[in-house]
Design a protein around this motif. Structure first.
Motif, PDB file in Angstrom:
ATOM      1  N   LEU A 143     -72.800  35.937 -20.905  1.00 13.83           N
ATOM      2  CA  LEU A 143     -72.154  35.069 -21.631  1.00 13.83           C
ATOM      3  C   LEU A 143     -72.967  33.593 -21.372  1.00 13.83           C
ATOM      4  O   LEU A 143     -72.480  32.637 -22.244  1.00 13.83           O
ATOM      5  N   SER A 144     -73.560  33.413 -20.264  1.00  9.31           N
ATOM      6  CA  SER A 144     -74.249  32.128 -20.001  1.00  9.31           C
ATOM      7  C   SER A 144     -75.491  32.127 -20.477  1.00  9.31           C
ATOM      8  O   SER A 144     -76.329  31.057 -20.053  1.00  9.31           O
ATOM      9  N   SER A 145     -76.240  33.027 -21.004  1.00  3.34           N
ATOM     10  CA  SER A 145     -77.279  33.135 -21.531  1.00  3.34           C
ATOM     11  C   SER A 145     -77.685  32.090 -22.755  1.00  3.34           C
ATOM     12  O   SER A 145     -76.902  31.752 -23.357  1.00  3.34           O
ATOM     13  N   ASP A 146     -79.048  31.680 -22.704  1.00  2.00           N
ATOM     14  CA  ASP A 146     -79.355  30.642 -23.929  1.00  2.00           C
ATOM     15  C   ASP A 146     -79.549  31.447 -24.971  1.00  2.00           C
ATOM     16  O   ASP A 146     -79.611  30.809 -26.119  1.00  2.00           O
ATOM     17  N   ASP A 147     -79.573  32.632 -25.068  1.00  2.00           N
ATOM     18  CA  ASP A 147     -79.888  33.767 -26.162  1.00  2.00           C
ATOM     19  C   ASP A 147     -78.588  34.112 -26.789  1.00  2.00           C
ATOM     20  O   ASP A 147     -77.801  34.747 -26.161  1.00  2.00           O
ATOM     21  N   TRP A 148     -78.169  33.688 -28.143  1.00  2.00           N
ATOM     22  CA  TRP A 148     -76.763  34.039 -28.785  1.00  2.00           C
ATOM     23  C   TRP A 148     -76.724  35.279 -28.813  1.00  2.00           C
ATOM     24  O   TRP A 148     -75.450  35.743 -28.823  1.00  2.00           O
ATOM     25  N   LEU A 149     -77.784  36.169 -28.992  1.00  2.00           N
ATOM     26  CA  LEU A 149     -77.609  37.455 -29.146  1.00  2.00           C
ATOM     27  C   LEU A 149     -77.209  38.370 -28.051  1.00  2.00           C
ATOM     28  O   LEU A 149     -76.408  39.144 -27.978  1.00  2.00           O
ATOM     29  N   ASP A 196     -67.782  29.336 -28.142  1.00  2.00           N
ATOM     30  CA  ASP A 196     -69.421  29.091 -28.300  1.00  2.00           C
ATOM     31  C   ASP A 196     -69.791  28.466 -29.424  1.00  2.00           C
ATOM     32  O   ASP A 196     -69.125  28.525 -30.801  1.00  2.00           O
ATOM     33  N   PRO A 197     -70.870  27.632 -29.497  1.00  2.00           N
ATOM     34  CA  PRO A 197     -71.271  26.937 -30.361  1.00  2.00           C
ATOM     35  C   PRO A 197     -71.831  27.872 -31.571  1.00  2.00           C
ATOM     36  O   PRO A 197     -72.368  27.442 -32.892  1.00  2.00           O
ATOM     37  N   ASN A 198     -71.972  29.026 -31.296  1.00  2.00           N
ATOM     38  CA  ASN A 198     -72.804  30.152 -32.295  1.00  2.00           C
ATOM     39  C   ASN A 198     -71.602  30.756 -33.016  1.00  2.00           C
ATOM     40  O   ASN A 198     -70.806  31.395 -32.481  1.00  2.00           O
ATOM     41  N   SER A 199     -71.579  30.711 -34.397  1.00  2.00           N
ATOM     42  CA  SER A 199     -70.125  31.634 -35.019  1.00  2.00           C
ATOM     43  C   SER A 199     -70.338  32.901 -34.862  1.00  2.00           C
ATOM     44  O   SER A 199     -69.276  33.628 -34.886  1.00  2.00           O
ATOM     45  N   ASN A 200     -71.545  33.738 -34.725  1.00  2.00           N
ATOM     46  CA  ASN A 200     -71.606  35.021 -34.472  1.00  2.00           C
ATOM     47  C   ASN A 200     -71.043  35.551 -32.975  1.00  2.00           C
ATOM     48  O   ASN A 200     -70.333  36.292 -33.100  1.00  2.00           O
ATOM     49  N   VAL A 201     -71.221  34.643 -32.175  1.00  2.00           N
ATOM     50  CA  VAL A 201     -70.416  34.835 -30.857  1.00  2.00           C
ATOM     51  C   VAL A 201     -68.911  34.872 -31.046  1.00  2.00           C
ATOM     52  O   VAL A 201     -68.248  35.736 -30.564  1.00  2.00           O
ATOM     53  N   LYS A 202     -68.617  33.672 -31.525  1.00  2.00           N
ATOM     54  CA  LYS A 202     -67.155  33.686 -31.739  1.00  2.00           C
ATOM     55  C   LYS A 202     -66.403  34.842 -32.681  1.00  2.00           C
ATOM     56  O   LYS A 202     -65.711  35.192 -32.131  1.00  2.00           O
ATOM     57  N   GLU A 240     -73.396  40.196 -27.616  1.00  2.00           N
ATOM     58  CA  GLU A 240     -73.524  41.773 -27.108  1.00  2.00           C
ATOM     59  C   GLU A 240     -72.652  41.646 -25.796  1.00  2.00           C
ATOM     60  O   GLU A 240     -71.881  42.716 -25.668  1.00  2.00           O
ATOM     61  N   SER A 241     -72.742  40.735 -24.947  1.00  2.00           N
ATOM     62  CA  SER A 241     -71.910  40.628 -23.869  1.00  2.00           C
ATOM     63  C   SER A 241     -70.493  40.653 -23.961  1.00  2.00           C
ATOM     64  O   SER A 241     -69.679  40.935 -23.250  1.00  2.00           O
ATOM     65  N   VAL A 242     -70.194  39.825 -24.826  1.00  2.00           N
ATOM     66  CA  VAL A 242     -68.591  39.719 -25.209  1.00  2.00           C
ATOM     67  C   VAL A 242     -68.112  40.963 -25.682  1.00  2.00           C
ATOM     68  O   VAL A 242     -66.738  41.264 -25.357  1.00  2.00           O
ATOM     69  N   LYS A 243     -68.820  41.563 -26.455  1.00  2.00           N
ATOM     70  CA  LYS A 243     -68.345  42.880 -27.032  1.00  2.00           C
ATOM     71  C   LYS A 243     -68.327  43.975 -25.887  1.00  2.00           C
ATOM     72  O   LYS A 243     -67.294  44.634 -25.896  1.00  2.00           O
ATOM     73  N   GLY A 244     -69.188  43.830 -25.043  1.00  2.00           N
ATOM     74  CA  GLY A 244     -69.158  44.787 -23.845  1.00  2.00           C
ATOM     75  C   GLY A 244     -68.003  44.410 -22.894  1.00  2.00           C
ATOM     76  O   GLY A 244     -67.236  45.313 -22.505  1.00  2.00           O
ATOM     77  N   LEU A 245     -67.713  43.009 -22.732  1.00  2.00           N
ATOM     78  CA  LEU A 245     -66.662  42.916 -21.803  1.00  2.00           C
ATOM     79  C   LEU A 245     -65.222  43.194 -22.484  1.00  2.00           C
ATOM     80  O   LEU A 245     -64.472  43.824 -21.751  1.00  2.00           O
ATOM     81  N   LEU A 246     -65.256  43.010 -23.870  1.00  2.00           N
ATOM     82  CA  LEU A 246     -63.967  43.375 -24.494  1.00  2.00           C
ATOM     83  C   LEU A 246     -63.724  44.807 -24.720  1.00  2.00           C
ATOM     84  O   LEU A 246     -62.407  45.308 -24.863  1.00  2.00           O
ATOM     85  N   PRO A 287     -86.231  39.804 -17.865  1.00  2.00           N
ATOM     86  CA  PRO A 287     -86.485  38.619 -18.247  1.00  2.00           C
ATOM     87  C   PRO A 287     -87.054  38.723 -19.930  1.00  2.00           C
ATOM     88  O   PRO A 287     -86.913  37.557 -20.719  1.00  2.00           O
ATOM     89  N   ASN A 288     -87.068  39.936 -20.299  1.00  2.00           N
ATOM     90  CA  ASN A 288     -87.615  40.243 -21.741  1.00  2.00           C
ATOM     91  C   ASN A 288     -86.343  40.241 -22.382  1.00  2.00           C
ATOM     92  O   ASN A 288     -85.582  41.123 -22.311  1.00  2.00           O
ATOM     93  N   GLY A 289     -86.132  39.594 -23.322  1.00  2.00           N
ATOM     94  CA  GLY A 289     -84.677  39.317 -24.259  1.00  2.00           C
ATOM     95  C   GLY A 289     -84.430  40.404 -24.880  1.00  2.00           C
ATOM     96  O   GLY A 289     -83.221  40.896 -25.022  1.00  2.00           O
ATOM     97  N   ASN A 290     -85.425  41.099 -25.537  1.00  2.00           N
ATOM     98  CA  ASN A 290     -85.157  42.128 -26.646  1.00  2.00           C
ATOM     99  C   ASN A 290     -84.658  43.167 -25.613  1.00  2.00           C
ATOM    100  O   ASN A 290     -83.768  44.334 -25.904  1.00  2.00           O
ATOM    101  N   VAL A 291     -85.470  43.687 -24.503  1.00  2.00           N
ATOM    102  CA  VAL A 291     -85.120  45.005 -23.760  1.00  2.00           C
ATOM    103  C   VAL A 291     -83.659  44.482 -22.921  1.00  2.00           C
ATOM    104  O   VAL A 291     -82.752  45.410 -23.053  1.00  2.00           O
ATOM    105  N   ARG A 292     -83.450  43.241 -22.523  1.00  2.00           N
ATOM    106  CA  ARG A 292     -81.954  43.088 -21.977  1.00  2.00           C
ATOM    107  C   ARG A 292     -81.023  43.127 -22.822  1.00  2.00           C
ATOM    108  O   ARG A 292     -79.955  43.617 -22.773  1.00  2.00           O
ATOM    109  N   TRP A 293     -81.171  42.768 -24.133  1.00  2.00           N
ATOM    110  CA  TRP A 293     -80.091  42.934 -25.240  1.00  2.00           C
ATOM    111  C   TRP A 293     -79.746  44.358 -25.518  1.00  2.00           C
ATOM    112  O   TRP A 293     -78.578  44.854 -25.492  1.00  2.00           O
TER     113      TRP A 293
END
Length: 262
Positions: A136-142, A173-179, A146-152, A108-114
Motif C-alpha cells: 500500500l506504500s508503493s508508488d504504483d497504484w496497480l 488514496d489519491p487514485n480512485s481505483n484504489v479507493k 491489488e494489495s488492498v484487495k489481498g489484505l481485505l 523490483p519488476n512492477g509487473n512481476v510483483r503485481w
C-alpha cells in the motif's frame, strides 16, 4: 444379505478400489511425463517456447513440475516469469508460496510483483498481511490496488481489525481505483471507516458514479448521522437510476436499524 451376495459385493468394492488406485497412478505417470517434456522445451532460446512450456504445467502438483515452475520464476523474460506465477496459482506447496511471497514483497519488476501480489491474495493467508500492508506504500497504484484487495480477503478476525489503519490509508488514496477496490472489498465495520465513507458522499461528479454506487452499498448496516442522511436523501432524485435505488435501499435499512435500536 446372503453370504454369496456379500462376498460378491466385497469383491466388487475391492475391484473398484484397485481401479481407482491404478487410475491415480496413471495420472501421476502422465503428469511426470508431461513435466519432463515441458522441461525439455523450457531449454529453448525462444521465450515464447519457454512461456508455453510453463503454461502447460498449470495445476500440476508433482515435484518435477514444481521444480520447473520455481526455476521459471527467475527467467530472463518478464512474461515467462508471470506465466510461472499464474501456473502456481492455488498451489498448496509451502516452498512455492514462500517464493511467491518474496516476489510480492521485494521484486523490483512492477509487473512481476503485481502478479505475485494477485496470486498471494488468493491464498487468504494471515501471514501475508505484512506484504499487503507494504504494498500500500508503493508508488504504483496497480500494486496498491491489488494489495488492498489481498489484505481485505484475509478472513482472520484479528488481522481484519489491526488492518483498519491500512484500510483508511487506501480509502484516502489519491487514485480512485484504489479507493474503489477498498470500498468494494470491505470486510470489517468500524466507526473510523464509516466516517471515511460518509465524507466521500459530497462529491457527485459523473466520473465518480461507480464510486458513489460502491459507497451506498458499503454504508448499508451503519446508522447514518444527520448530515449523511441528508446527503443520501438528496440522491433519491439523482439522474442515475441505480444510484436512486441504492439510496432508497440504504435509507430503508437505516430506518430499520434505528427502529430496532441497532
Amino acid at each position: 444379505m446372503r453370504p454369496h451376495l456379500a462376498a460378491f459385493a466385497l469383491l466388487l468394492a475391492l475391484a473398484l478400489q484397485a481401479g481407482c488406485g491404478a487410475g491415480a497412478q496413471q495420472i501421476k505417470k502422465d503428469e511426470r511425463q508431461k513435466a519432463r517434456e515441458a522441461a525439455a522445451r523450457y531449454e529453448s532460446a525462444s521465450w515464447q517456447v519457454r512461456r508455453a512450456a510453463v503454461r502447460d504445467l498449470a495445476g500440476f502438483k508433482g515435484r518435477e513440475a514444481e521444480e520447473l515452475l520455481l526455476r521459471a520464476l527467475d527467467d530472463g523474460h518478464t512474461l515467462v516469469r508471470i506465466e510461472a506465477l499464474r501456473s502456481l496459482d492455488g498451489t498448496a506447496s509451502g516452498r512455492a508460496r514462500r517464493r511467491i511471497r518474496a516476489l510480492a514483497e521485494y521484486e523490483p519488476n512492477g509487473n512481476v510483483r503485481w502478479q505475485a501480489i494477485r496470486i498471494l491474495g488468493g491464498f487468504r493467508d494471515a501471514r501475508d498481511s505484512v506484504v499487503f500492508a507494504k504494498g500500500l506504500s508503493s508508488d504504483d497504484w496497480l500494486i496498491r490496488e491489488e494489495s488492498v484487495k489481498g489484505l481485505l480477503a484475509i478472513e482472520d478476525f484479528a488481522i481484519r481489525y489491526v488492518s483498519i489503519p491500512y484500510i483508511l490509508q487506501a480509502l484516502e488514496d489519491p487514485n480512485s481505483n484504489v479507493k474503489l477496490a477498498a470500498i468494494e472489498h470491505l470486510s470489517v465495520r468500524d466507526e473510523r471507516i464509516y466516517q471515511a465513507l460518509a465524507s466521500m458522499l459530497d462529491d457527485d461528479s459523473p466520473a465518480r458514479h461507480s464510486l458513489l454506487k460502491a459507497l451506498l452499498k458499503a454504508l448499508v448496516g451503519y446508522r447514518l448521522d444527520g448530515l449523511t442522511l441528508k446527503r443520501v436523501t438528496a440522491l433519491l432524485v439523482h439522474q442515475n437510476a441505480e444510484i436512486r435505488v441504492l439510496a432508497l435501499r440504504l435509507l430503508k435499512r437505516d430506518r430499520e436499524l434505528k427502529k430496532n435500536g441497532g
